[in-house]
Motif scaffolding. Structure first.
Motif, PDB file in Angstrom:
ATOM      1  N   TYR A  33     -30.973  52.063 -91.862  1.00  0.00           N
ATOM      2  CA  TYR A  33     -31.273  52.241 -93.369  1.00  0.00           C
ATOM      3  C   TYR A  33     -30.089  51.805 -94.054  1.00  0.00           C
ATOM      4  O   TYR A  33     -29.038  51.713 -93.344  1.00  0.00           O
ATOM      5  CB  TYR A  33     -31.568  53.667 -93.839  1.00  0.00           C
ATOM      6  CG  TYR A  33     -30.500  54.549 -93.707  1.00  0.00           C
ATOM      7  CD1 TYR A  33     -29.733  54.961 -94.758  1.00  0.00           C
ATOM      8  CD2 TYR A  33     -30.071  55.255 -92.566  1.00  0.00           C
ATOM      9  CE1 TYR A  33     -28.756  55.859 -94.909  1.00  0.00           C
ATOM     10  CE2 TYR A  33     -29.119  56.196 -92.483  1.00  0.00           C
ATOM     11  CZ  TYR A  33     -28.318  56.551 -93.675  1.00  0.00           C
ATOM     12  OH  TYR A  33     -27.356  57.368 -93.594  1.00  0.00           O
ATOM     13  N   ILE A  76     -28.018  52.123 -98.055  1.00  0.00           N
ATOM     14  CA  ILE A  76     -27.865  52.814 -99.348  1.00  0.00           C
ATOM     15  C   ILE A  76     -27.584  51.857-100.489  1.00  0.00           C
ATOM     16  O   ILE A  76     -26.503  50.996-100.193  1.00  0.00           O
ATOM     17  CB  ILE A  76     -26.763  54.151 -99.597  1.00  0.00           C
ATOM     18  CG1 ILE A  76     -27.244  55.152 -98.640  1.00  0.00           C
ATOM     19  CG2 ILE A  76     -26.660  54.726-100.781  1.00  0.00           C
ATOM     20  CD1 ILE A  76     -28.300  55.908 -98.578  1.00  0.00           C
ATOM     21  N   ALA A  98     -32.477  54.643-100.861  1.00  0.00           N
ATOM     22  CA  ALA A  98     -32.339  54.788 -99.510  1.00  0.00           C
ATOM     23  C   ALA A  98     -33.354  53.559 -99.171  1.00  0.00           C
ATOM     24  O   ALA A  98     -34.258  53.802 -99.197  1.00  0.00           O
ATOM     25  CB  ALA A  98     -32.449  55.951 -98.669  1.00  0.00           C
ATOM     26  N   PHE A 102     -35.153  61.541 -91.679  1.00  0.00           N
ATOM     27  CA  PHE A 102     -34.182  61.169 -92.208  1.00  0.00           C
ATOM     28  C   PHE A 102     -33.613  62.176 -93.240  1.00  0.00           C
ATOM     29  O   PHE A 102     -32.347  62.585 -93.397  1.00  0.00           O
ATOM     30  CB  PHE A 102     -34.592  59.823 -93.198  1.00  0.00           C
ATOM     31  CG  PHE A 102     -33.470  59.323 -94.245  1.00  0.00           C
ATOM     32  CD1 PHE A 102     -32.290  58.908 -93.811  1.00  0.00           C
ATOM     33  CD2 PHE A 102     -33.481  59.799 -95.318  1.00  0.00           C
ATOM     34  CE1 PHE A 102     -31.289  58.407 -94.389  1.00  0.00           C
ATOM     35  CE2 PHE A 102     -32.396  59.158 -96.562  1.00  0.00           C
ATOM     36  CZ  PHE A 102     -31.414  58.726 -95.882  1.00  0.00           C
ATOM     37  N   PHE A 103     -34.746  62.514 -94.088  1.00  0.00           N
ATOM     38  CA  PHE A 103     -34.188  63.710 -95.160  1.00  0.00           C
ATOM     39  C   PHE A 103     -33.855  65.081 -94.512  1.00  0.00           C
ATOM     40  O   PHE A 103     -32.987  65.625 -95.002  1.00  0.00           O
ATOM     41  CB  PHE A 103     -35.515  63.964 -96.093  1.00  0.00           C
ATOM     42  CG  PHE A 103     -35.414  63.040 -97.245  1.00  0.00           C
ATOM     43  CD1 PHE A 103     -34.327  62.485 -98.161  1.00  0.00           C
ATOM     44  CD2 PHE A 103     -36.395  62.183 -97.299  1.00  0.00           C
ATOM     45  CE1 PHE A 103     -34.346  61.631 -98.920  1.00  0.00           C
ATOM     46  CE2 PHE A 103     -36.295  61.037 -98.409  1.00  0.00           C
ATOM     47  CZ  PHE A 103     -35.262  60.679 -99.184  1.00  0.00           C
ATOM     48  N   GLN A 120     -32.154  65.698 -91.954  1.00  0.00           N
ATOM     49  CA  GLN A 120     -31.000  65.484 -91.044  1.00  0.00           C
ATOM     50  C   GLN A 120     -29.919  64.983 -91.778  1.00  0.00           C
ATOM     51  O   GLN A 120     -28.775  64.910 -91.405  1.00  0.00           O
ATOM     52  CB  GLN A 120     -31.444  64.667 -89.980  1.00  0.00           C
ATOM     53  CG  GLN A 120     -32.580  65.430 -88.830  1.00  0.00           C
ATOM     54  CD  GLN A 120     -32.533  64.589 -87.618  1.00  0.00           C
ATOM     55  OE1 GLN A 120     -31.872  64.504 -86.623  1.00  0.00           O
ATOM     56  NE2 GLN A 120     -33.782  64.152 -87.477  1.00  0.00           N
ATOM     57  N   ASN A 121     -30.233  64.262 -92.942  1.00  0.00           N
ATOM     58  CA  ASN A 121     -29.297  63.751 -93.679  1.00  0.00           C
ATOM     59  C   ASN A 121     -28.296  64.729 -94.319  1.00  0.00           C
ATOM     60  O   ASN A 121     -28.925  65.437 -95.351  1.00  0.00           O
ATOM     61  CB  ASN A 121     -29.743  62.541 -94.687  1.00  0.00           C
ATOM     62  CG  ASN A 121     -28.538  61.651 -95.115  1.00  0.00           C
ATOM     63  OD1 ASN A 121     -28.074  61.961 -96.228  1.00  0.00           O
ATOM     64  ND2 ASN A 121     -28.597  60.524 -94.700  1.00  0.00           N
ATOM     65  N   GLU A 122     -27.216  64.526 -94.337  1.00  0.00           N
ATOM     66  CA  GLU A 122     -26.077  65.613 -94.851  1.00  0.00           C
ATOM     67  C   GLU A 122     -25.677  65.509 -96.396  1.00  0.00           C
ATOM     68  O   GLU A 122     -25.137  66.204 -96.776  1.00  0.00           O
ATOM     69  CB  GLU A 122     -25.282  65.917 -94.040  1.00  0.00           C
ATOM     70  CG  GLU A 122     -25.060  66.350 -92.572  1.00  0.00           C
ATOM     71  CD  GLU A 122     -24.131  66.582 -91.613  1.00  0.00           C
ATOM     72  OE1 GLU A 122     -22.992  66.199 -92.346  1.00  0.00           O
ATOM     73  OE2 GLU A 122     -24.240  66.999 -90.673  1.00  0.00           O
ATOM     74  N   ARG A 123     -25.682  64.172 -96.826  1.00  0.00           N
ATOM     75  CA  ARG A 123     -25.716  63.719 -97.975  1.00  0.00           C
ATOM     76  C   ARG A 123     -26.659  63.697 -99.061  1.00  0.00           C
ATOM     77  O   ARG A 123     -26.468  63.649-100.298  1.00  0.00           O
ATOM     78  CB  ARG A 123     -24.632  62.624 -98.028  1.00  0.00           C
ATOM     79  CG  ARG A 123     -23.955  62.029 -99.407  1.00  0.00           C
ATOM     80  CD  ARG A 123     -23.078  61.231 -99.156  1.00  0.00           C
ATOM     81  NE  ARG A 123     -22.534  60.571-100.356  1.00  0.00           N
ATOM     82  CZ  ARG A 123     -21.361  59.833-100.341  1.00  0.00           C
ATOM     83  NH1 ARG A 123     -20.984  58.968 -99.151  1.00  0.00           N
ATOM     84  NH2 ARG A 123     -20.990  59.340-101.468  1.00  0.00           N
ATOM     85  N   TYR A 124     -28.105  63.055 -98.836  1.00  0.00           N
ATOM     86  CA  TYR A 124     -28.648  62.702 -99.615  1.00  0.00           C
ATOM     87  C   TYR A 124     -29.950  63.470 -99.465  1.00  0.00           C
ATOM     88  O   TYR A 124     -30.325  63.702 -98.486  1.00  0.00           O
ATOM     89  CB  TYR A 124     -28.920  60.996 -99.532  1.00  0.00           C
ATOM     90  CG  TYR A 124     -27.732  60.181-100.034  1.00  0.00           C
ATOM     91  CD1 TYR A 124     -27.566  59.994-101.305  1.00  0.00           C
ATOM     92  CD2 TYR A 124     -27.061  59.723 -99.048  1.00  0.00           C
ATOM     93  CE1 TYR A 124     -26.629  59.155-101.586  1.00  0.00           C
ATOM     94  CE2 TYR A 124     -26.013  58.831 -99.363  1.00  0.00           C
ATOM     95  CZ  TYR A 124     -25.700  58.793-100.849  1.00  0.00           C
ATOM     96  OH  TYR A 124     -24.690  57.585-101.279  1.00  0.00           O
ATOM     97  N   GLU A 125     -30.744  63.640-100.634  1.00  0.00           N
ATOM     98  CA  GLU A 125     -31.984  64.161-100.651  1.00  0.00           C
ATOM     99  C   GLU A 125     -32.937  63.425-101.616  1.00  0.00           C
ATOM    100  O   GLU A 125     -32.482  62.701-102.336  1.00  0.00           O
ATOM    101  CB  GLU A 125     -31.963  65.636-101.032  1.00  0.00           C
ATOM    102  CG  GLU A 125     -31.448  66.035-102.513  1.00  0.00           C
ATOM    103  CD  GLU A 125     -31.206  67.444-102.821  1.00  0.00           C
ATOM    104  OE1 GLU A 125     -31.791  68.428-102.034  1.00  0.00           O
ATOM    105  OE2 GLU A 125     -30.818  67.749-103.929  1.00  0.00           O
ATOM    106  N   GLU A 183     -27.479  62.831-104.447  1.00  0.00           N
ATOM    107  CA  GLU A 183     -26.622  63.356-103.563  1.00  0.00           C
ATOM    108  C   GLU A 183     -26.837  65.002-103.687  1.00  0.00           C
ATOM    109  O   GLU A 183     -27.265  65.337-104.812  1.00  0.00           O
ATOM    110  CB  GLU A 183     -25.229  63.150-103.914  1.00  0.00           C
ATOM    111  CG  GLU A 183     -24.611  61.570-103.754  1.00  0.00           C
ATOM    112  CD  GLU A 183     -23.113  61.520-103.676  1.00  0.00           C
ATOM    113  OE1 GLU A 183     -22.508  62.476-103.569  1.00  0.00           O
ATOM    114  OE2 GLU A 183     -22.505  60.262-103.893  1.00  0.00           O
TER     115      GLU A 183
END
Length: 292
Positions: A129, A131, A230, A253-254, A256-261, A291
């Motif tokens: 992916y 950004i 994304a 993705f969502f 486990q992603n620590e920065r984006y939702e 973020e």
């Protein structure tokens, strides 16, 4: 992690209110999500809709009531949301393969168990992916309100809209406005999920707009404010690969992603050509994010 707990909260709420009229918007609130997003994600993860889940759970429990209690069939029917003996019998027979009367006499019935979300070890695989922080831009498109009916998804309406626009020449006319140097390199499917009202939301087919004169009166220009997306590549046989990619976005993705939702904004499907019968067809899915 919040999403996992949210889904379980929603399921628990459903189970506690199976004999009541369940408001899907309240179910979504239990999952800390919008109604539209929760119903779509639930369907992708589980393979059936919230309405299907509620129906199958009710019919499963109703079978137990028939077998283990002396309640009248009509009372059980009303208890689980059926207005008449006939409507309950049709639904029961379709699900179990036997009538309520047969079930009471000892015929075999089906059991559909409560969903339980468990945290399991996942990962170890790659998901490409990027950004994209995109300044405000314009899209020339033709929009239609798409309905997400109870027990169904909006996929049928969207597919029918593409077929209609292909047959009546709309897509050919839209492609006539394709810019020489587009940032979004393809024909667009645009889902305005931020504008959901009741069970409807706008869906559009269009292209990035470069400002030229518009001669088609049924087209409109939509101003899209600056957003962060994304962007995911989907490659393979359509529409299977598209569905699988979207499922991974939601389940891998969502969470486990620590920065984006997920931003509950707009989503773009970018189709570079119409050769969707190609077993290696490649397109992109742009999902608005924010973020954490």
């Amino acid at each position: 992690m919040e999403w996992i707990y949210g889904i379980q909260n929603a399921i628990n709420y459903i189970e506690e209110h199976l004999t009541e009229n369940i408001d899907y918007s309240i179910v979504a609130e239990k999952a800390y999500s919008s109604n539209f997003h929760f119903q779509r994600v639930f369907s992708i993860i589980c393979g059936f809709t919230i309405g299907d889940y509620i129906r199958m759970r009710r019919l499963s429990i109703a079978a137990g009531d028939l077998i283990y209690t002396n309640e009248k069939v009509i009372d059980i029917a009303l208890k689980y949301g059926y207005d008449t003996h006939e409507s309950f019998t049709r639904a029961f027979s379709k699900f179990h393969g036997v009538t309520p009367t047969d079930a009471r006499k000892g015929a075999k019935v089906k059991s559909f168990s409560k969903l339980s979300i468990k945290l399991i070890l996942i990962g170890g695989s790659t998901m490409d992916y990027r950004i994209e922080k995109k300044d405000s831009f314009k899209i020339l498109c033709k929009r239609r309100k798409v309905t997400k009916e109870e027990n169904k998804t909006a996929t049928h309406d969207i597919q029918a809209y593409w077929e209609e626009c292909t047959k009546d020449g709309t897509i050919q006319r839209i492609c006539g406005y394709f810019p020489e140097e587009p940032n979004l390199k393809g024909l667009l499917g645009i889902c305005f999920s931020e504008e959901v009202k009741d069970s409807q939301f706008p869906y559009a087919i269009g292209v990035e707009y470069d400002g030229r004169e518009i001669t088609d009166k049924d087209f409109e220009v939509c101003d899209i404010s600056a957003k962060t997306f994304a962007v995911f590549t989907s490659k393979g046989k359509m529409p299977d690969t598209f569905k699988e990619t979207y499922k991974k976005i939601i389940t891998e993705f969502f969470p486990q992603n620590e920065r984006y939702e997920y931003a509950n904004g707009i989503e773009l499907e970018v189709y570079p050509d119409d050769n969707i019968d190609n077993p290696n067809y490649t397109c992109e899915i742009w999902v608005e994010v924010k973020e954490k």
